[in-house]
Design a protein around this motif. Sequence first.
Motif, PDB file in Angstrom:
ATOM      1  N   PRO A   1      95.275  73.853  10.092  1.00  0.00           N
ATOM      2  CA  PRO A   1      94.664  75.010  10.748  1.00  0.00           C
ATOM      3  C   PRO A   1      95.690  76.063  11.154  1.00  0.00           C
ATOM      4  N   VAL A   2      95.156  77.272  11.320  1.00  0.00           N
ATOM      5  CA  VAL A   2      95.887  78.382  11.927  1.00  0.00           C
ATOM      6  C   VAL A   2      95.068  78.827  13.123  1.00  0.00           C
ATOM      7  N   MET A   3      95.750  79.141  14.213  1.00  0.00           N
ATOM      8  CA  MET A   3      95.047  79.655  15.378  1.00  0.00           C
ATOM      9  C   MET A   3      95.596  81.026  15.749  1.00  0.00           C
ATOM     10  N   GLN A   4      94.683  81.968  15.916  1.00  0.00           N
ATOM     11  CA  GLN A   4      95.048  83.299  16.395  1.00  0.00           C
ATOM     12  C   GLN A   4      94.697  83.400  17.878  1.00  0.00           C
ATOM     13  N   VAL A   5      95.701  83.681  18.683  1.00  0.00           N
ATOM     14  CA  VAL A   5      95.502  83.938  20.104  1.00  0.00           C
ATOM     15  C   VAL A   5      95.763  85.420  20.304  1.00  0.00           C
TER      16      VAL A   5
ATOM     17  N   GLU B   1     100.413  74.614  12.587  1.00  0.00           N
ATOM     18  CA  GLU B   1     100.712  73.202  12.802  1.00  0.00           C
ATOM     19  C   GLU B   1      99.849  72.667  13.959  1.00  0.00           C
ATOM     20  N   SER B   2      99.048  71.655  13.649  1.00  0.00           N
ATOM     21  CA  SER B   2      98.004  71.212  14.567  1.00  0.00           C
ATOM     22  C   SER B   2      98.529  70.712  15.907  1.00  0.00           C
ATOM     23  N   HIS B   3      99.662  69.993  15.899  1.00  0.00           N
ATOM     24  CA  HIS B   3     100.170  69.500  17.175  1.00  0.00           C
ATOM     25  C   HIS B   3     100.784  70.610  18.017  1.00  0.00           C
ATOM     26  N   VAL B   4     101.353  71.613  17.365  1.00  0.00           N
ATOM     27  CA  VAL B   4     101.858  72.772  18.112  1.00  0.00           C
ATOM     28  C   VAL B   4     100.693  73.474  18.805  1.00  0.00           C
TER      29      VAL B   4
END
Length: 215
Positions: A52-56, A63-66
Motif C-alpha cells: 500500500p501507499v498512504m497519502q496524508v 511500506e505497510s509497517h512504516v
Amino acid sequence: MSIKLISFPICPYVQRSVMLLEQLGREYEVEYIDLANPPEWFLALSPLGKVPVMQVDDTVLFESHVILEYLNEVADSNRHPADPLEKARHRAMMEFGSAMLGSQWMTMAAKDEAHLNKHLSALKSQMATLESSIAAAPFYAGDELSLIDFSFAPLLQRLEIVKRHYIPDLFNGFPKVKAWTQALIELDVLKASAVPDLEARILKAMKGMDSYLAA
C-alpha cells in the motif's frame, strides 16, 4: 488531515493499516487499483511501485509497517509495549510475519505437490517459531490489542481460509496460534479492513493461477 490508502482488493498489507484506522475511529479513504496494470499516476506516486501507499494530505508514505507505525505514533495511545526491549521484540516478530506472508502465498500458489510440500513445510516451521513467541491470550500480548496484532491479523485470516478449505490440520500442534487466530478473526475491525467478498476473491485468485490446492 486527510488520509487516503491505495492498494488492491486482496492485499493483506493494506489491511494492517485499515484495521488500525477502524480501531482508532479515524476517517479515511481506500482506492483499489489493478496492480497488474497500474495507472500512471500511481507509478509516479509510489517510489517502489508497490502497495500500500498512504497519502496524508500531500505527503506520501509507503511500506505497510512504516504506515502502521506512523498511525500508532499519532494516535492517542501507544499500542507497543512500554519496555524498549519487548517493543523491539514485537517489531522483530512483525517483520517475521511479513516473511510468513510470503510462505503463505507460495503455499497457496504452488502448482504441484512437490512445491506445495516444500512451501507448506517452510510455513509450518515458521508457525512453530511464532507459537513459541506468544506469551499470552487472547491476543499476542494479553487482553489488549498491540500493534503486532494488527500486523499479523491479515496473515492469520488467510491461514484460517486455507485451513477451512484445503488443509484442515494446518493449526495442529500450534494451539496458541490457533487461539490467537480465532480471537482476531472475530474482530469487527478486521472484518471491516477487507472487501466484503475477500474470501471468494482469494479462492478465485488461487484457481486462476492453477493452484495445486485449489485443483
